[in-house]
Structure formats: structure tokens, C-alpha cells
Design an enzyme around this catalytic site. Structure first.
Site, short mmCIF file in Angstrom:
data_model
loop_
_atom_site.label_atom_id
_atom_site.label_comp_id
_atom_site.label_asym_id
_atom_site.label_seq_id
_atom_site.Cartn_x
_atom_site.Cartn_y
_atom_site.Cartn_z
N LYS A 1 4.00 13.64 33.87
CA LYS A 1 4.59 12.98 32.70
C LYS A 1 5.85 12.20 33.10
CE LYS A 1 4.82 16.89 30.41
NZ LYS A 1 4.19 17.76 31.45
N ASP B 1 12.31 14.42 27.93
CA ASP B 1 11.44 15.52 28.34
C ASP B 1 11.63 16.68 27.34
OD1 ASP B 1 9.61 16.75 29.91
OD2 ASP B 1 10.92 17.07 31.64
N ARG C 1 1.73 18.72 41.18
CA ARG C 1 2.97 19.30 41.73
C ARG C 1 2.64 20.47 42.64
NH1 ARG C 1 6.61 20.29 37.42
NH2 ARG C 1 7.69 18.38 37.99
N1 LIG Z 1 -1.48 11.19 39.07
C1 LIG Z 1 -0.70 11.48 40.11
N2 LIG Z 1 -0.94 10.96 41.32
C2 LIG Z 1 -0.15 11.30 42.37
N3 LIG Z 1 0.87 12.16 42.31
C3 LIG Z 1 1.15 12.70 41.14
C4 LIG Z 1 0.39 12.40 39.97
N4 LIG Z 1 0.88 13.08 38.93
C5 LIG Z 1 1.91 13.79 39.40
N5 LIG Z 1 2.08 13.56 40.72
C6 LIG Z 1 3.10 14.18 41.57
O1 LIG Z 1 3.34 15.50 41.09
C7 LIG Z 1 4.73 15.77 41.03
C8 LIG Z 1 5.09 16.24 39.64
O2 LIG Z 1 4.93 15.17 38.71
P1 LIG Z 1 5.90 15.00 37.45
O3 LIG Z 1 7.31 15.40 37.79
O4 LIG Z 1 5.70 13.63 36.96
O5 LIG Z 1 5.27 16.05 36.46
P2 LIG Z 1 5.70 16.37 34.95
O6 LIG Z 1 4.44 16.42 34.16
O7 LIG Z 1 6.77 15.46 34.49
O8 LIG Z 1 6.27 17.82 35.09
P3 LIG Z 1 7.38 18.53 34.13
O9 LIG Z 1 6.74 18.64 32.80
O10 LIG Z 1 7.59 19.86 34.82
O11 LIG Z 1 8.60 17.66 34.16
C9 LIG Z 1 5.43 14.50 41.50
O12 LIG Z 1 5.75 14.65 42.86
C10 LIG Z 1 4.41 13.43 41.40
O13 LIG Z 1 4.56 12.51 42.43
#
Ligand SMILES: Nc1ncnc2c1ncn2[C@@H]1O[C@H](COP(=O)(O)OP(=O)(O)OP(=O)(O)O)[C@@H](O)[C@H]1O
Length: 367
Positions: free
Chosen positions: A88, A133, A241
Site C-alpha cells: 500500500k 496510513d 514484505r
Molecule cells: N507488488 C510489489 N512488487 C514488488 N515489491 C513489492 C510489491 N508490493 C510490496 N513490495 C515490497 O514489499 C515491501 C512492503 O511494501 P509496503 O511497505 O508498500 O507494504 P504496505 O502494504 O504499505 O505495508 P504496511 O501496511 O505495513 O505499511 C516493500 O519493500 C515493497 O518494495
């Protein structure tokens, strides 16, 4: 009576063997830790083309952003829902990059007063992306201020207290709010309705995670073959992640115990050291399943009893271990308590007991 809290179960379980200690730092936790934050910045895909999986979300978002760009307008507000670690934050940064706009990152818990939000909103530049967030954890007054800001790009700042208080309207530059939540259902409908585009992010397929692992390995300058990447992907619980974190631990192992290259054997051996099994279960998950099957014959057993048996807080079992076990079809939450599924018996290599009258474990699911 609440079947989760039967005192006799709790007493029985208290006497039962404690299978594990308190939940330690978990390699398979989908939340970010300090180490992740630094590495994640380096591993984040920078544009929609680099973002792996989530085809529908990508396609729809691409249309929304292209159309806004063509109109020379600010993109509509976007709501992203889905479990932690699915991308996200990454998508919000991609939205800003694709719009050529700066991004401001904050979170619901950080905005406790409407004034906190007013300060952020009034300092936004035109077209800026505001990533909020955990938007479901914002305070009520801030949430109400956000309604007006999203719809009319205006907030009323209240000056003074009591009968003398006055509302001073403050015009805001057009901005794009990207809200992220793990629980879209918790958002009040007036807030949900103000997003022009809502995307639900799903867990990733193993083949997609394999691509994530390959991409990250390339960026980290680690040599990995297809089988090695598949091994890590299969244990990553559908979450990029976790895939990235497991890759880093396997890299450590490969550097120390071998020549730095990762293949299936090295990945398997490394993840065995970290107690992450072939399906992505870690020590806590397996302890819960083992207690359920070995101590309670597969259930049904109350949550509190199960928690005592594994030496954990009830919340830890319910919120940390169970969601994945349920998703994997290894544990079921029934009205009479937790039940181990036939897949759980198979996963631990155990044989389910025959019930009186020849009834098998499956019969419990009709409860
Ligand atoms: N579709 C994707 N392709 C490649 N890498 C990804 C993808 N989605 C997430 N990642 C990798 O996974 C990790 C976590 O992603 P991110 O921080 O965006 O997750 P999030 O959903 O925001 O988590 P949270 O809710 O805990 O903040 C990052 O290092 C990101 O580069």
C-alpha cells in the site's frame, strides 16, 4: 456460556505442557521493522510497470492516473485496503511519482486532534499526495475535518473556545488523499464514499512472489536460481514484505555457509534454521497447531485454553497466529471453539483420532 472461556478448560490447559515461550520477533510477521524500513526504500518498485501482481488494481489505477494527467487535474482520492506488507505504501509513492507530485506520509494514530490535520492540510502544495496510513485509526474530530477537506478542499479552523469560538474557513490547494487501511469495513461510510477509487489488495500468488524475490535479489546483487526463489516464495505467506525479509536471511546463510549463491537446498536449509516451514508456518503457528491437535485431540477448544497451552496471550494467538492458519485452511473457528482441520493433521504428519461412533474430525465442522 462463551465456549472460549470455560474455566475447566483453562485449568486443564494450565496444567498442560507449555509448548513455547513468549512470542519472539517473528520473521514471518507482515508488519515492518526497523531493518525493513531502510531496505524497503531500496526495494520499492518506482512505477506501475515495476509493481508486480495485483493486475486489476494496477490496470484500474493506471486508467485513473492517466485520465487525471490528460485532464491536467489532480488525481481522485484513492483508498487502498489490504493486509500489512502487500504494497500500500509502495503504491501511494507510485501514485505520486506517476503524477509527478510530491508526497507527504503520515498515519491515523499520529493525527489525534483536528488541529494536527489542519496543520498538515494547510501546508500541502497543489497536487501533492497525502498518504494517510491506518486511516481507520484517526480521531473522530480529525475524520470529520477530513470529509470537508476531501470534498471541498476547505477546512474550518475553530479559533477560541465555548460560545465565543469562531470557525475560520481555510481554502486548501487541490490534493490527492491516498488512505490505507487493513480494515476497510471499519471506515465510516461517509469517509469511504469520499474516495473516487477504492482498491482491495489481495495476497500474492506464489508465482508473483517468485518474481518479487528475483527482482529483490537482483537489486541486492544476490545470485539466486528459479528453484531457490520458488522455495522462498512458497514460505512467504502471500506477502512481498515477508518474501523480501526471508530473502535477506537466506542471503546471510548463503554467505556464511556456502558461496553466496541461493538454490533450493540453501533456501530450505536457511529457513529451517529460522524455523519457517515449507508452508510458511513459524514456531508460534506450529505450537498453536500442535497444542490443538496433540493436547486437545483437534478440538473444539476455547481460545483462552489454547493460549494458555502455548504460553501466549489470547490476543497473540487470535491476532498473530490464527489469521494465517485460518487462511491456510489449517484451523477453523467454530461456535464451539477452535478446531484443527484435516489439512492440519496432514501438515504435522499426525493421524486424527477416531471419534466415538466412528465420527471423524470432519464432523466437527458442522458444529
Ligand atoms: N507488488 C510489489 N512488487 C514488488 N515489491 C513489492 C510489491 N508490493 C510490496 N513490495 C515490497 O514489499 C515491501 C512492503 O511494501 P509496503 O511497505 O508498500 O507494504 P504496505 O502494504 O504499505 O505495508 P504496511 O501496511 O505495513 O505499511 C516493500 O519493500 C515493497 O518494495
Amino acid at each position: 456460556m462463551n465456549w472460549d472461556d470455560r474455566p475447566e478448560d483453562a485449568a486443564a490447559a494450565a496444567a498442560a505442557e507449555r509448548l513455547v515461550g513468549p512470542a519472539a520477533e517473528r520473521l514471518v510477521d507482515s508488519g515492518a521493522d526497523g531493518e525493513d524500513q531502510a531496505v524497503e526504500a531500496a526495494l520499492r518498485p518506482k512505477d506501475l510497470g515495476e509493481f508486480i501482481g495485483q493486475e486489476k488494481v494496477r490496470e484500474q489505477l493506471d486508467l485513473v492516473l492517466r485520465a487525471a494527467r490528460a485532464r491536467g487535474a489532480t488525481a481522485d482520492h484513492v483508498l487502498l485496503s489490504g493486509a500489512p506488507g502487500l504494497g500500500k505504501t509502495t503504491l501511494s509513492m507510485i501514485i505520486a511519482a506517476e503524477m509527478g507530485a510530491p508526497i507527504r506520509i503520515t498515519s491515523g494514530p499520529a493525527i489525534q486532534h483536528a488541529g494536527d490535520l489542519a496543520a498538515i492540510l494547510s501546508s500541502l502544495q497543489e497536487g501533492e499526495v497525502l498518504f494517510l496510513d491506518e486511516i481507520h485509526r484517526m480521531s473522530r474530530p480529525a475524520e470529520e475535518m477530513l470529509y470537508m477537506a476531501m470534498e471541498d478542499f476547505r477546512v474550518d479552523v475553530i479559533v477560541g473556545k465555548g460560545p465565543g469560538a469562531t470557525a475560520i474557513p481555510l481554502e486548501l490547494p487541490p490534493f490527492t488523499l491516498v488512505g490505507a487501511t487493513t480494515r476497510a469495513g471499519l471506515l465510516p461510510p461517509p469517509l469511504r464514499d469520499r474516495f473516487g477509487f477504492t482498491a482491495h489488495m489481495e495476497f500474492y500468488e506464489p508465482a508473483e512472489l517468485e518474481r518479487v524475490v528475483h527482482r529483490s535479489a537482483h537489486l541486492l546483487d544476490v545470485e539466486i536460481d528459479t528453484a531457490g526463489a520458488a522455495e522462498i516464495a512458497g514460505r512467504s505467506r502471500g506477502t512481498p514484505r515477508i518474501a523480501n525479509r526471508l530473502l535477506r536471511r537466506v542471503r546471510d546463510y548463503a554467505q556464511v555457509k556456502a558461496d553466496g549463491r541461493i538454490d533450493r537446498e540453501i533456501a530450505g536449509a536457511a529457513l529451517a534454521v529460522y524455523e519457517v516451514d515449507g508452508r510458511g508456518l513459524d514456531r508460534l503457528d506450529r505450537a498453536v497447531l500442535e497444542a490443538l491437535l496433540k493436547l486437545f485431540g483437534g478440538g473444539p477448544v476455547g481460545l483462552s485454553t489454547l493460549a494458555v497451552a502455548v504460553g501466549e496471550e489470547r490476543e497473540t494467538v487470535e491476532e498473530v497466529a490464527e489469521p494465517f492458519l485460518v487462511r491456510e485452511g489449517l484451523l477453523a473457528r467454530t461456535p464451539r471453539g477452535r478446531v484443527g482441520t484435516p489439512a492440519a493433521w496432514a501438515h504435522l504428519g499426525l493421524t486424527p483420532p477416531q471419534r466415538a461412533g466412528g465420527a471423524g474430525q470432519q464432523d466437527l465442522f458442522g458444529a
